[in-house]
Write an enzyme that holds these catalytic residues in place. Structure first.
Site, mmCIF file in Angstrom:
data_model
loop_
_atom_site.group_PDB
_atom_site.id
_atom_site.type_symbol
_atom_site.label_atom_id
_atom_site.label_comp_id
_atom_site.label_asym_id
_atom_site.label_seq_id
_atom_site.Cartn_x
_atom_site.Cartn_y
_atom_site.Cartn_z
ATOM 1 N N HIS A 37 1.003 -1.124 -0.064
ATOM 2 C CA HIS A 37 -0.067 -0.072 0.006
ATOM 3 C C HIS A 37 1.045 1.150 -0.226
ATOM 4 O O HIS A 37 2.146 1.031 -0.087
ATOM 5 C CB HIS A 37 -1.014 -0.300 1.304
ATOM 6 C CG HIS A 37 -0.399 -0.355 2.686
ATOM 7 N ND1 HIS A 37 0.613 0.740 2.936
ATOM 8 C CD2 HIS A 37 -0.175 -1.511 3.324
ATOM 9 C CE1 HIS A 37 1.123 0.159 4.196
ATOM 10 N NE2 HIS A 37 0.614 -1.046 4.358
ATOM 11 N N HIS A 40 4.079 1.273 2.142
ATOM 12 C CA HIS A 40 5.327 0.585 1.686
ATOM 13 C C HIS A 40 6.009 1.585 0.451
ATOM 14 O O HIS A 40 7.132 1.504 0.514
ATOM 15 C CB HIS A 40 5.000 -0.563 0.990
ATOM 16 C CG HIS A 40 4.435 -1.949 1.845
ATOM 17 N ND1 HIS A 40 3.013 -2.050 2.162
ATOM 18 C CD2 HIS A 40 4.983 -2.467 2.913
ATOM 19 C CE1 HIS A 40 2.847 -3.134 3.091
ATOM 20 N NE2 HIS A 40 3.977 -3.157 3.515
ATOM 21 N N GLN A 64 7.497 -14.501 13.225
ATOM 22 C CA GLN A 64 7.058 -13.274 13.744
ATOM 23 C C GLN A 64 5.632 -13.428 14.164
ATOM 24 O O GLN A 64 4.702 -12.442 14.653
ATOM 25 C CB GLN A 64 7.542 -12.051 13.072
ATOM 26 C CG GLN A 64 6.699 -11.549 11.962
ATOM 27 C CD GLN A 64 7.410 -10.554 11.357
ATOM 28 O OE1 GLN A 64 8.407 -10.391 10.739
ATOM 29 N NE2 GLN A 64 6.554 -9.387 11.143
HETATM 30 P P1 AMP Z 1 4.787 -4.802 6.738
HETATM 31 O O1 AMP Z 1 4.732 -5.344 5.241
HETATM 32 O O2 AMP Z 1 3.603 -4.643 7.172
HETATM 33 O O3 AMP Z 1 5.613 -5.523 7.372
HETATM 34 O O4 AMP Z 1 5.224 -3.436 6.732
HETATM 35 C C1 AMP Z 1 6.535 -3.169 6.148
HETATM 36 C C2 AMP Z 1 7.139 -1.889 6.487
HETATM 37 O O5 AMP Z 1 6.417 -0.790 6.057
HETATM 38 C C3 AMP Z 1 7.484 -1.752 8.029
HETATM 39 O O6 AMP Z 1 8.630 -1.060 8.106
HETATM 40 C C4 AMP Z 1 6.331 -1.014 8.232
HETATM 41 O O7 AMP Z 1 6.555 -0.292 9.513
HETATM 42 C C5 AMP Z 1 6.001 -0.111 7.163
HETATM 43 N N1 AMP Z 1 4.650 0.450 7.173
HETATM 44 C C6 AMP Z 1 3.608 -0.189 7.309
HETATM 45 N N2 AMP Z 1 2.660 0.585 7.200
HETATM 46 C C7 AMP Z 1 2.949 1.942 6.966
HETATM 47 C C8 AMP Z 1 2.489 3.107 6.863
HETATM 48 N N3 AMP Z 1 0.995 3.225 7.114
HETATM 49 N N4 AMP Z 1 3.273 4.179 6.714
HETATM 50 C C9 AMP Z 1 4.557 3.898 6.624
HETATM 51 N N5 AMP Z 1 5.172 2.820 6.824
HETATM 52 C C10 AMP Z 1 4.451 1.957 6.861
#
Ligand code: AMP
Length: 262
Positions: A37, A40, A64
């Site tokens: 989204h 990312h 995790q």
């Molecule tokens: P995930 O795929 O959910 O593990 O997230 C991958 C990275 O994207 C992690 O470092 C999250 O903190 C970051 N992330 C997820 N959602 C957001 C958001 N809304 N805004 C900024 N970074 C995000």
């Protein structure tokens, strides 16, 4: 963009096709679990701006997730993710299998101590052990100069900074501000689990955090199941952080009260 599935393809794959410019190329890594989204994409954009080579990892890390969590139903759409990553200027998408990362006989885990046991760690036992371990593995595989994480997962960013500091990994950790929908809800791959009614109810979370006051926030969260709602201090950054459950979906978010957003 090259899609890499084997650890053995690194590090050669990063620099093979790059012309020699006389300076050492810098590599930025964005670890993700996919279902991309705009949050990312903001991480990819920051990495693209600051590095010569951008690697994104796409790995739904079983280590995790707890036994009763959403590992099996976590959204997966590699084709869409690959397209979005390529459009965002990612050079290499590292998408290993679980067996590639944790082959039979795998036995080594990183314990980040107290930081990994509070807040998220209290409700997701061993979650940060899984996060720290996979991040250390990704850092060793990709050897990035910088790695990019989202402020939305403030405790995760703090855990990774602790890991880098304690184990002298020499990776610069960059934290990117939380990207929100127009209505304030922080973007999350898990938002797609929410029904329209649940999404409406979930808006209480950003509204509550926007008060920047734990007592007032708790009032606004009336009716939602709160795992925690607390002020916390991560590396000198003070945040108001919360995790709530809306139906079967667990959402986390935070606002910075004081300190450097990066
Ligand atoms: P995930 O795929 O959910 O593990 O997230 C991958 C990275 O994207 C992690 O470092 C999250 O903190 C970051 N992330 C997820 N959602 C957001 C958001 N809304 N805004 C900024 N970074 C995000």
């Amino acid at each position: 963009m090259k899609i890499v599935r084997r650890i053995s393809e690194f590090p050669e794959t990063l620099h093979r096709d790059r012309p020699f410019t006389g300076t050492v190329p810098r590599t930025g890594l964005v670890p993700t679990m996919g279902a991309f989204h705009a949050g990312h994409l903001a991480l990819f954009a920051a990495a693209r701006e600051e590095n010569d080579v951008v690697v994104a990892s796409l790995f739904v890390n079983p280590a995790q997730f707890g036994a009763n969590e959403d590992l099996d139903r976590y959204p997966r759409d590699e084709e869409r993710d690959a397209k979005l990553a390529e459009e965002s200027g990612v050079d290499v998408l590292f998408a290993p299998s679980a067996d590639e990362m944790y082959p039979e006989g795998y036995a080594t885990w990183v314990d980040v101590g107290e930081l990994g046991e509070s807040l998220e760690g209290e409700f997701r036992h061993d979650h940060f052990r899984g996060v720290a371990t996979v991040c250390l593995k990704l850092f060793n595989i990709v050897r990035p100069d910088r790695a990019y994480f989202g402020q939305k997962d403030a405790q995760q960013a703090a855990v990774v900074k602790q890991l880098v500091r304690d184990l002298n990994l020499g990776v610069e950790i960059r934290v990117v501000p939380t990207v929100r929908d127009d209505d304030g809800l922080a973007l999350s791959s898990r938002n797609r689990y929410l029904s329209p009614e649940e999404r409406e109810a979930a808006l209480a979370l950003p509204k509550a955090l926007a008060t920047r006051d734990a007592a007032k926030a708790r009032e606004l969260l009336d009716g939602l199941e709160i795992d925690y709602l607390e002020e916390a201090s991560f590396n000198g950054q003070r945040v108001l952080a919360a995790a709530v459950r809306v139906g079967k979906t667990r959402l986390i978010d935070n606002v910075i009260l004081e300190g450097d957003p990066t």
